[in-house]
Design an enzyme around this catalytic site. Structure first.
Site, PDB file in Angstrom:
ATOM      1  N   ASP A   1       0.842  -1.197   0.000  1.00  0.00           N
ATOM      2  CA  ASP A   1       0.000   0.000   0.000  1.00  0.00           C
ATOM      3  C   ASP A   1       0.880   1.251   0.000  1.00  0.00           C
ATOM      4  O   ASP A   1       2.106   1.177  -0.145  1.00  0.00           O
ATOM      5  CB  ASP A   1      -1.043  -0.036   1.131  1.00  0.00           C
TER       6      ASP A   1
ATOM      7  N   CYS B   1       2.726  -3.650   3.986  1.00  0.00           N
ATOM      8  CA  CYS B   1       1.907  -2.471   4.295  1.00  0.00           C
ATOM      9  C   CYS B   1       2.538  -1.826   5.525  1.00  0.00           C
ATOM     10  O   CYS B   1       3.731  -2.022   5.770  1.00  0.00           O
ATOM     11  CB  CYS B   1       0.430  -2.812   4.449  1.00  0.00           C
TER      12      CYS B   1
ATOM     13  N   THR C   1       2.039  -2.409   8.769  1.00  0.00           N
ATOM     14  CA  THR C   1       2.399  -3.460   9.733  1.00  0.00           C
ATOM     15  C   THR C   1       2.617  -4.825   9.084  1.00  0.00           C
ATOM     16  O   THR C   1       3.157  -5.726   9.721  1.00  0.00           O
ATOM     17  CB  THR C   1       1.259  -3.645  10.753  1.00  0.00           C
ATOM     18  N   GLY C   2       2.113  -5.004   7.880  1.00  0.00           N
ATOM     19  CA  GLY C   2       2.093  -6.320   7.230  1.00  0.00           C
ATOM     20  C   GLY C   2       0.841  -7.102   7.573  1.00  0.00           C
ATOM     21  O   GLY C   2       0.553  -8.135   6.963  1.00  0.00           O
TER      22      GLY C   2
ATOM     23  N   GLY D   1      -2.691  -6.130   7.783  1.00  0.00           N
ATOM     24  CA  GLY D   1      -3.899  -6.006   6.958  1.00  0.00           C
ATOM     25  C   GLY D   1      -3.738  -6.658   5.597  1.00  0.00           C
ATOM     26  O   GLY D   1      -4.622  -7.398   5.128  1.00  0.00           O
TER      27      GLY D   1
ATOM     28  N   HIS E   1       8.447 -25.026   8.039  1.00  0.00           N
ATOM     29  CA  HIS E   1       7.401 -25.783   8.736  1.00  0.00           C
ATOM     30  C   HIS E   1       5.996 -25.515   8.199  1.00  0.00           C
ATOM     31  O   HIS E   1       5.148 -26.399   8.244  1.00  0.00           O
ATOM     32  CB  HIS E   1       7.425 -25.473  10.236  1.00  0.00           C
TER      33      HIS E   1
ATOM     34  N   HIS F   1       5.335 -31.977   8.908  1.00  0.00           N
ATOM     35  CA  HIS F   1       4.841 -30.618   8.630  1.00  0.00           C
ATOM     36  C   HIS F   1       3.847 -30.625   7.469  1.00  0.00           C
ATOM     37  O   HIS F   1       2.944 -29.799   7.425  1.00  0.00           O
ATOM     38  CB  HIS F   1       6.002 -29.677   8.348  1.00  0.00           C
TER      39      HIS F   1
HETATM   40  C1  RB5 Z   1      -2.389   2.259   6.504  1.00  0.00           C
HETATM   41  O1  RB5 Z   1      -2.413   3.432   7.239  1.00  0.00           O
HETATM   42  C2  RB5 Z   1      -2.223   1.059   7.420  1.00  0.00           C
HETATM   43  O2  RB5 Z   1      -3.404   0.838   8.115  1.00  0.00           O
HETATM   44  C3  RB5 Z   1      -1.816  -0.143   6.629  1.00  0.00           C
HETATM   45  O3  RB5 Z   1      -0.632   0.114   5.961  1.00  0.00           O
HETATM   46  C4  RB5 Z   1      -1.572  -1.425   7.414  1.00  0.00           C
HETATM   47  O4  RB5 Z   1      -0.702  -1.210   8.466  1.00  0.00           O
HETATM   48  C5  RB5 Z   1      -2.752  -2.186   7.804  1.00  0.00           C
HETATM   49  O5  RB5 Z   1      -2.701  -3.295   8.332  1.00  0.00           O
END
Ligand code: RB5
Length: 146
Positions: free
Chosen positions: A8, A65, A67-68, A70, A98, A133
């Site tokens: 994103d 994204c 945090t990775g 979403g 695994h 596994h």
């Molecule tokens: C975008 O602001 C943020 O929500 C997205 O990049 C991500 O972290 C969502 O999981």
């Protein structure tokens, strides 16, 4: 080997760094975007990469994204996808050995680019061990059929 990549708006620079890094290692990258810093919806890109991997159009996928989280949740809704969010190399390696992960996800707001490269290296170099596994991965995938 072909790698589908998606991200994103929060991860355009990280995606470009990692894309160049894996291309320099000889991997072919299919970039599903976004390449814009304008706010966008990460499920769009998680789904695109998930579908490409599930269809065999790409061997593996990398999603980034903030945090990775979403973007991996979205990819994991596609049947056949095993996307794992990894913020350090050990989990990334084990997610392949695994869990036979076929998509690696991480957060551009969580890890720096050099740590991200180590995470990617460990994940790409690792191989699924099969054996006990395989049974467990089969059990996970069977949940999709119920
Ligand atoms: C975008 O602001 C943020 O929500 C997205 O990049 C991500 O972290 C969502 O999981």
């Amino acid at each position: 080997m072909k790698i589908a990549m998606g991200n994103d708006h929060s991860a355009v620079e990280m995606k470009n760094e990692i894309k160049a890094y894996v291309e320099a290692k000889g991997y072919e990258v299919v970039d599903f975007g976004t390449n814009s810093f304008e706010s966008c919806d990460y499920p769009v890109y998680g789904e695109k990469v998930g579908r490409a991997v599930a269809a065999g159009e790409a061997d593996l996928g990398i999603l980034i994204c903030g945090t990775g989280v979403g973007i991996s949740l979205a990819a994991n809704k596609v049947k056949g996808v095993r996307a794992c969010v990894c913020s350090e190399p050990y989990s990334a390696r084990l997610s392949k050995m695994h869990n036979n992960s076929n998509i690696l996800a991480f957060g551009a707001r969580v890890v720096g680019v050099e740590l991200a490269k180590m995470i990617v290296d460990q994940w790409l170099e690792a191989e699924f061990e099969g054996g006990r596994h395989q049974r467990r991965v089969d059990m996970i995938m069977e949940i999709e059929n119920q």
